[in-house]
Scaffold this motif. Structure first.
Motif, mmCIF file in Angstrom:
data_model
loop_
_atom_site.group_PDB
_atom_site.id
_atom_site.type_symbol
_atom_site.label_atom_id
_atom_site.label_comp_id
_atom_site.label_asym_id
_atom_site.label_seq_id
_atom_site.Cartn_x
_atom_site.Cartn_y
_atom_site.Cartn_z
ATOM 1 N N VAL A 44 6.665 48.785 9.677
ATOM 2 C CA VAL A 44 5.281 48.651 10.125
ATOM 3 C C VAL A 44 5.225 47.620 11.247
ATOM 4 O O VAL A 44 5.756 46.505 11.110
ATOM 5 N N ALA A 45 4.565 47.968 12.342
ATOM 6 C CA ALA A 45 4.464 47.067 13.492
ATOM 7 C C ALA A 45 3.267 46.129 13.340
ATOM 8 O O ALA A 45 2.214 46.536 12.829
ATOM 9 N N PRO A 46 3.410 44.886 13.778
ATOM 10 C CA PRO A 46 2.234 44.010 13.810
ATOM 11 C C PRO A 46 1.243 44.487 14.862
ATOM 12 O O PRO A 46 1.611 45.196 15.808
ATOM 13 N N ALA A 47 0.008 44.115 14.701
ATOM 14 C CA ALA A 47 -1.017 44.445 15.688
ATOM 15 C C ALA A 47 -0.689 43.762 17.010
ATOM 16 O O ALA A 47 0.018 42.748 17.045
ATOM 17 N N PRO A 48 -1.174 44.282 18.125
ATOM 18 C CA PRO A 48 -0.988 43.585 19.405
ATOM 19 C C PRO A 48 -1.538 42.160 19.320
ATOM 20 O O PRO A 48 -2.576 41.917 18.698
ATOM 21 N N SER A 49 -0.826 41.231 19.939
ATOM 22 C CA SER A 49 -1.216 39.819 19.848
ATOM 23 C C SER A 49 -2.544 39.554 20.549
ATOM 24 O O SER A 49 -2.863 40.178 21.560
ATOM 25 N N ARG A 50 -3.300 38.623 19.995
ATOM 26 C CA ARG A 50 -4.498 38.132 20.670
ATOM 27 C C ARG A 50 -4.144 36.834 21.377
ATOM 28 O O ARG A 50 -3.245 36.089 20.942
ATOM 29 N N PRO A 51 -4.830 36.489 22.461
ATOM 30 C CA PRO A 51 -4.484 35.273 23.201
ATOM 31 C C PRO A 51 -4.877 34.014 22.434
ATOM 32 O O PRO A 51 -5.799 34.050 21.607
ATOM 33 N N PRO A 52 -4.202 32.880 22.687
ATOM 34 C CA PRO A 52 -4.579 31.631 22.024
ATOM 35 C C PRO A 52 -6.052 31.280 22.200
ATOM 36 O O PRO A 52 -6.688 30.755 21.286
ATOM 37 N N SER A 53 -6.603 31.570 23.388
ATOM 38 C CA SER A 53 -8.008 31.219 23.634
ATOM 39 C C SER A 53 -8.934 31.924 22.644
ATOM 40 O O SER A 53 -9.966 31.367 22.240
ATOM 41 N N GLN A 54 -8.575 33.121 22.221
ATOM 42 C CA GLN A 54 -9.401 33.848 21.258
ATOM 43 C C GLN A 54 -9.341 33.194 19.883
ATOM 44 O O GLN A 54 -10.362 33.066 19.195
ATOM 45 N N ALA A 55 -8.144 32.779 19.483
ATOM 46 C CA ALA A 55 -8.008 32.086 18.194
ATOM 47 C C ALA A 55 -8.752 30.752 18.218
ATOM 48 O O ALA A 55 -9.396 30.374 17.231
ATOM 49 N N LEU A 56 -8.678 30.041 19.331
ATOM 50 C CA LEU A 56 -9.356 28.751 19.428
ATOM 51 C C LEU A 56 -10.873 28.922 19.409
ATOM 52 O O LEU A 56 -11.591 28.095 18.851
ATOM 53 N N ALA A 57 -11.358 29.999 20.017
ATOM 54 C CA ALA A 57 -12.797 30.255 20.015
ATOM 55 C C ALA A 57 -13.313 30.518 18.607
ATOM 56 O O ALA A 57 -14.482 30.254 18.304
ATOM 57 N N ALA A 58 -12.441 31.032 17.735
ATOM 58 C CA ALA A 58 -12.837 31.333 16.360
ATOM 59 C C ALA A 58 -12.634 30.151 15.417
ATOM 60 O O ALA A 58 -12.997 30.235 14.241
ATOM 61 N N ALA A 59 -12.043 29.061 15.905
ATOM 62 C CA ALA A 59 -11.762 27.904 15.050
ATOM 63 C C ALA A 59 -13.041 27.133 14.743
ATOM 64 O O ALA A 59 -14.047 27.241 15.452
ATOM 65 N N ALA A 60 -12.972 26.326 13.686
ATOM 66 C CA ALA A 60 -14.151 25.609 13.204
ATOM 67 C C ALA A 60 -14.329 24.267 13.903
ATOM 68 O O ALA A 60 -14.423 23.222 13.266
ATOM 69 N N GLY A 61 -14.353 24.283 15.229
ATOM 70 C CA GLY A 61 -14.522 23.047 15.983
ATOM 71 C C GLY A 61 -14.111 23.235 17.424
ATOM 72 O O GLY A 61 -13.684 24.319 17.829
ATOM 73 N N SER A 62 -14.226 22.188 18.208
ATOM 74 C CA SER A 62 -13.905 22.280 19.627
ATOM 75 C C SER A 62 -12.445 21.915 19.865
ATOM 76 O O SER A 62 -11.858 21.111 19.148
ATOM 77 N N PHE A 63 -11.871 22.542 20.884
ATOM 78 C CA PHE A 63 -10.482 22.287 21.257
ATOM 79 C C PHE A 63 -10.431 21.141 22.258
ATOM 80 O O PHE A 63 -11.132 21.150 23.265
ATOM 81 N N HIS A 64 -9.577 20.159 21.963
ATOM 82 C CA HIS A 64 -9.381 19.028 22.873
ATOM 83 C C HIS A 64 -7.954 19.079 23.394
ATOM 84 O O HIS A 64 -7.003 18.875 22.643
ATOM 85 N N GLY A 65 -7.784 19.404 24.672
ATOM 86 C CA GLY A 65 -6.459 19.530 25.252
ATOM 87 C C GLY A 65 -5.786 18.190 25.480
ATOM 88 O O GLY A 65 -6.424 17.197 25.828
ATOM 89 N N ILE A 66 -4.465 18.166 25.278
ATOM 90 C CA ILE A 66 -3.639 16.972 25.489
ATOM 91 C C ILE A 66 -2.588 17.332 26.536
ATOM 92 O O ILE A 66 -1.604 18.006 26.208
ATOM 93 N N PRO A 67 -2.762 16.948 27.801
ATOM 94 C CA PRO A 67 -1.768 17.308 28.817
ATOM 95 C C PRO A 67 -0.351 16.895 28.410
ATOM 96 O O PRO A 67 -0.122 15.766 27.974
#
Length: 354
Positions: free
Chosen positions: A196-219
């Motif tokens: 069985v194949a996994p579903a096509p990957s979703r981008p990280p930005s989509q997962a972060l948009a669904a997270a329970a809070g804001s994303f704070h980037g660390i260069p």
């Protein structure tokens, strides 16, 4: 591990999440027992830098008291588990993680870098993150257990996940997996049908948009302990979740208008460089920060030809060699250069900065 600025101590928080007291306690420990610098790894772990032989034991005691390190080194070593950062209480990702934690004593000891990704959201988002054994979802919603390097996985169920993983890990070792080092290099026939194949990957930005809070980037994935305290003490923040994408999710916080975008963070790679790493002959991150606005595509600035910060090819690569930089394109660090022996100023001038 030993680095140019002392020992590195890796911390993998339970479920990839720090409570506010844990975040503040860890930051204070990093400041008291190290040099205060903290790295975010591409496996969603934290590395405290600048620890000394003398401060190592008291640091571990403090981390154990905070509930961030298992007092049993064997259990700690077997807990190399990465969760998708948009998981939530009661979903398959968290339930599988809790089941694995409960059954850690039944898991075999594995080579040091072997890791498990629990990526059981609507579609995988950790496919580009290093891991050897993956729980993922198929396009029809079937839960899969897949070994890295194999295109197909075997159906499983949440209540059987720990048992099925344990059986696969024992097979991996029994068939010489330790000699292979990583699952992707181990080519023995699988013990169960994987069809069985996994579903096509979703981008990280989509997962972060669904997270329970804001994303704070660390260069470049490195920040100071004082910054972690400031983030944890922000209004409405109830927890800090670690991501493998050089950033933190501040659970409960509102969107940060000054945040660094995930696309820019993922396009920029630079190792700690000299003097933090004894293998590096050049400073890396100051040049990468100045160069990033001048180039299109992905950028990798490496202190040496090992290329620890990025294994995949980048559009533009600068590799340190004997205190200067070699410039190459569309390859990994150390690939055949088109220009050699450049100073940092010469690199910047080459891309149009006077």
């Amino acid at each position: 591990m030993t680095a140019g600025d002392g020992l590195l101590v890796r911390v993998r928080p339970r479920l990839g999440r720090l409570t506010v007291p844990q975040a503040i306690g860890l930051a204070k420990a990093a400041r008291s027992h190290g040099n205060g610098l903290i790295d975010l790894t591409n496996r969603a772990a934290l590395q405290l830098r600048g620890v000394t032989e003398q401060s190592h034991a008291p640091l571990l005691r403090q981390l154990i008291a905070l509930g961030l390190v298992d007092p049993d080194p064997g259990r700690e070593a077997r807990g190399n588990v990465l969760l998708t950062p948009d998981s939530s209480p009661g979903d398959d990702t968290e339930n599988i993680a809790l089941s694995l934690i409960e059954h850690l004593d039944e898991m075999p000891e594995l080579p040091p870098k072997i890791g498990i990704a629990i990526d059981a959201g609507p579609a995988p988002c950790l496919a580009a993150v290093p891991a050897d054994f993956r729980f993922e979802r198929s396009a029809t919603g079937v839960l899969l257990l897949r070994m890295d390097g194999r295109m197909l996985g075997s159906p499983t169920r949440g209540e059987n996940a720990a048992r099925d993983l344990s059986a696969l890990l024992h097979w991996f070792l029994a068939t010489g997996g330790a000699a292979s080092g990583r699952a992707a290099r181990h080519r023995a026939p699988l013990p169960t049908v994987a069809d069985v194949a996994p579903a096509p990957s979703r981008p990280p930005s989509q997962a972060l948009a669904a997270a329970a809070g804001s994303f704070h980037g660390i260069p470049f994935g490195q920040f100071h302990a004082d910054s972690l305290i400031a983030l944890a003490e922000k209004g409405n923040v109830c927890a800090v979740r670690i991501t493998p994408w050089r950033g933190l999710i501040l659970e409960g916080a509102k969107e940060d208008a000054d945040n660094v975008s995930i696309d820019r963070l993922l396009g920029m790679d630079a190792c700690p460089g000299a003097p933090a790493c004894p293998q590096a002959s050049v400073a890396t991150r100051s040049l990468a920060s100045r160069l990033a606005p001048l180039v299109n595509g992905s950028l990798h600035v490496s202190g040496c030809a090992k290329g620890c910060a990025r294994q995949a090819p980048a559009d533009l690569v600068l590799t340190g060699r004997q205190g200067r930089f070699d410039l190459s394109r569309n390859g990994p660090a150390g690939s055949s250069p088109e220009l050699t022996g450049m100073t940092a100023d010469q690199v910047l001038a080459h891309f149009g900065r006077p």
